[in-house]
Design an enzyme around this catalytic site. Structure first.
Site, short mmCIF file in Angstrom:
data_model
loop_
_atom_site.label_atom_id
_atom_site.label_comp_id
_atom_site.label_asym_id
_atom_site.label_seq_id
_atom_site.Cartn_x
_atom_site.Cartn_y
_atom_site.Cartn_z
N SER A 65 1.49 -17.44 -8.50
CA SER A 65 0.99 -19.08 -9.58
C SER A 65 1.92 -19.91 -8.65
CB SER A 65 1.19 -19.24 -10.90
OG SER A 65 1.15 -20.44 -11.30
N SER B 283 -14.43 -10.80 -11.52
CA SER B 283 -14.58 -12.18 -11.51
C SER B 283 -13.85 -13.01 -10.96
CB SER B 283 -14.73 -12.58 -12.81
OG SER B 283 -13.68 -12.58 -13.40
N GLY B 284 -14.50 -13.72 -10.49
CA GLY B 284 -13.18 -14.90 -9.62
C GLY B 284 -12.65 -14.37 -8.34
N ILE B 285 -11.78 -14.89 -8.55
CA ILE B 285 -10.38 -14.43 -7.07
C ILE B 285 -10.94 -13.49 -6.62
CG2 ILE B 285 -8.39 -14.39 -6.13
CD1 ILE B 285 -7.45 -16.37 -7.73
N GLY B 286 -10.55 -12.17 -7.27
CA GLY B 286 -11.01 -10.61 -7.20
C GLY B 286 -11.93 -10.32 -5.99
N GLY C 223 -8.55 -6.97 -10.64
CA GLY C 223 -9.08 -7.86 -11.15
C GLY C 223 -10.36 -8.99 -10.21
N ALA C 224 -11.12 -7.59 -9.65
CA ALA C 224 -12.48 -7.23 -9.00
C ALA C 224 -13.28 -7.85 -9.60
CB ALA C 224 -12.51 -6.04 -8.18
N TYR D 166 3.35 -16.96 -19.27
CA TYR D 166 2.48 -17.12 -17.83
C TYR D 166 2.81 -17.36 -16.51
CZ TYR D 166 -0.71 -17.44 -14.52
OH TYR D 166 -1.75 -17.19 -13.11
#
Length: 668
Positions: free
Chosen positions: A523, A395-398, A392-393, A536
């Site tokens: 989470s 966008s966001g945290i990644g 998940g690199a 989720y």
């Protein structure tokens, strides 16, 4: 039209060239040193144009060192001619020494004028600065220049002198532009260096990380400042440069409404989620106090004393604030911009309110310019030379985790579906001197994951860390899920099956290395069980449980796990739920800091205080916990997206925000 631009690789210059490409026709010649040609060529490739043409030269050489043959071919009347010559190459740095300012600002302007005169350009556009006003007290309008003002630093002096050279020595028509303090782009936050108000961002970050946001801090009135975003400056430059009959004039590219320093700082504190400063004394009560006796005046005088400055340098350098900057926290002048406002009337170009884009500036700094990770010797020791697989690199945290890993000397292995975004991220990392590996993969496809693992184990020297960050979140009540069983299947496919398939495929290589650490982005919902997140939370809980079981099997092989029970993070994943727009969240950079901590310290879990409280409540008082959650279930409705409807205004917003603040970080 044809253009010549100096400083095109600089911050304002890049935005001006982009503005010209978007709104004007004709060739744009850009001055570039031989050694900087690769950087310019990369910029041109990014712009995707053949209209930008590099011209090799040097700011320190006579006539900018441009070849005489080129000048002959582009001289007005005998060659193609240059309609507009924009001179932006200069040093914009209060901390630069006298020799550097003199060489680049004064010498560079004189050499640029020599070339402009040789070319007989249509108009020479000098980008000066409001610093030319020095410490003039009171209203400084656009017709004013040499008012006998004190010029307190080499930067102020050379900005004044370079503008004077244009006014007195130019043989071609000229226009002067005086920007205020230029910050990042209002829409993207893009900025190229720490300067101006950015020097204080490190302190704001420290306050945010150590103090609650609701705690008021004592502040003082430090006078007024003036900041403008770079996209306003470039758009105004382009527009005014093409207006007829404005030669021989100066234009103030400033905010018509000066910003009190404490209000500017508070705008960034609000963007960061840090406590804000209260100013107990209204400035209207102190307007008759002589300036040296005001906090701003006293700070200005003290910080200019060599002894005080040397002491301050030792203290403030630890938080990244040069003592020279403290001497210029506010302006003594108020800059009148009526001429500029009249020139821009009807264009739609104006200065946006700082509050409307402060978060964009903060976010860009936090993700791209904050170098605290790379300066931490503890982090560098653990990550330098290590290969970190980040899913998940794109966008966001990644994405931010990858940037921080590279900053600390590690090599992030970028994994996501979209290769284009991964290539862009790798280019950013490499521009900053780091390394990255791009491995596109659809992590919901188990066979694709197997192929990825084979590639990684064959091509990488080692696989030291895996960050299981890629995930899918679905917020939908069971009532609306009766005919949507595929929601549970696809969430489990990516969040659970995809994650464990990747780890299982890399475990043999880690066993052979006798080391490896897996960080699972879980989470807070696993601990608090919020309603509407059954798909989720169940997928994340499954990953937690699987990791807890296999940890006991693999710890003897040197392979360990950390489950990060992440609170609500402001990422693209939560964007569809408009309810979250007003909720307290942490930023992707804060989340990435937790991931870095997980890699460095390798704890079994990283939890929040509220998450732990939720877990305890479910253990000790489960019935009460479910009653509270049921109340939240009725306060927070299903989203319009979950219902398949157009978003509507909420009727219980105050209750929602109250609960969101009380249970900060919980996914409602």
């Amino acid at each position: 039209m044809s253009y010549f631009v100096t400083g095109a690789t600089g911050f304002i210059g890049r935005h001006l060239v982009r503005e010209l490409l978007d709104h004007r026709e004709g060739e744009i010649f850009v001055l570039v040193r031989e050694s900087s040609l690769p950087r310019m060529e990369a910029l041109i490739a990014r712009w995707g144009t053949d209209r930008v043409i590099p011209v090799v030269g040097d700011l320190s050489a006579d006539a900018l060192g441009v070849e005489p043959d080129w000048v002959d071919a582009h001289r007005a009347g005998t060659g193609e001619g240059i309609d507009h010559f924009f001179h932006l190459a200069a040093i914009y740095d209060m901390t630069a020494d006298d020799e550097t300012n003199e060489r680049l600002n004064v010498g560079g302007t004189r050499h640029a004028l020599e070339l402009a005169d040789a070319l007989q350009v249509g108009c020479f556009h000098q980008v000066s600065s409001v610093a030319a006003a020095g410490e003039y007290r009171g209203r400084f309008d656009e017709s004013m220049f040499d008012e006998g003002q004190h010029l307190p630093s080499p930067y102020h002096r050379t900005k004044f002198e370079s503008e004077k050279i244009v006014r007195t020595e130019a043989t071609v028509p000229w226009r002067v532009y005086r920007p205020a303090i230029v910050v990042g782009a209002s829409e993207t936050g893009e900025m190229d260096k720490v300067d101006g108000p950015y020097y204080f961002f490190g302190v704001i970050k420290a306050l945010r990380d150590r103090l609650p946001a609701w705690l008021p801090l004592a502040g003082v009135d430090l006078g007024d400042t003036n900041v403008v975003p770079v996209d306003y400056v470039s758009a105004a430059l382009d527009h005014i440069a093409h207006l007829p009959d404005r030669d021989g004039e100066a234009f103030h590219l400033v905010n018509p409404e000066p910003q009190p320093v404490h209000e500017m700082i508070n705008a960034f504190c609000a963007a960061a989620g840090a406590p804000r400063f209260m100013t107990p004394i209204d400035r209207r009560r102190t307007r008759f106090v002589p300036r040296p006796l005001t906090p701003a005046g006293a700070l200005n005088l003290l910080t200019k004393q060599p002894l005080v400055q040397s002491v301050l340098d030792v203290a403030t350098s630890r938080v990244g604030i040069p003592a020279e900057v403290l001497a210029h926290t506010s302006f003594q002048s108020t800059f009148d911009a009526r001429r500029t406002e009249q020139a821009l009337a009807g264009s739609g170009i104006g200065v946006p309110d700082l509050d409307s884009y402060a978060r964009n500036l903060w976010t860009y700094w936090e993700e791209h310019l904050d170098d605290s990770t790379g300066r931490d010797p503890r982090v560098r020791e653990k990550l330098t030379g290590k290969y970190v697989v980040v899913t998940g690199a794109s966008s966001g945290i990644g994405k931010v985790t990858a940037l921080k890993v590279a900053q600390a000397g590690g090599t992030p292995v970028l994994v996501a579906r979209g290769k284009e975004k991964l290539d862009e991220l790798r280019a950013v990392i490499e521009e900053r001197g780091g390394q990255a590996v791009v491995q596109p993969c659809d992590l919901s496809d188990l066979e694709a994951i197997d192929a990825l693992c084979e590639t990684l184990t064959a091509e990488l020297p080692s696989v030291d860390f895996v960050v299981n960050n890629a995930g899918r979140s679905i917020r939908r009540s069971l009532r609306l899920s009766q005919d949507r069983f595929h929601d549970f299947e696809r969430t489990m496919q990516l969040n659970y099956f995809g994650a464990i398939r990747l780890v299982m495929g890399l475990v043999p290589a880690m066993r052979q290395q006798k080391r490896g650490h897996i960080v699972n982005i879980s989470s807070i919902g696993v601990q608090t069980n919020p309603p509407r997140f059954s798909a989720y939370v169940a997928s994340k809980a499954a990953l937690d449980s699987w990791s807890n079981v296999v940890s006991s099997e693999l710890v003897g092989d040197g392979i360990t796990f950390t489950n990060v029970h992440m609170p609500l993070v402001r990422t693209p994943m939560i964007a569809p739920t408009k309810l979250y727009d007003k909720f307290p969240t942490i930023s992707p950079a804060q989340a990435a800091d937790l991931v870095i901590e997980a890699m460095v310290e390798r704890p079994h879990e990283i939890n929040t205080l509220l998450g732990n409280a939720g877990a305890v409540a479910h253990t000790l008082t489960p019935k009460l916990a479910f009653r509270v959650l049921n109340m939240a279930y009725h306060v927070f409705p299903d989203s319009a997206a979950a219902k398949g409807q157009v978003p509507e205004g909420g009727t219980r917003e105050s209750e929602q925000i109250m609960l969101a603040k009380l249970f900060k970080g919980v996914h409602w």
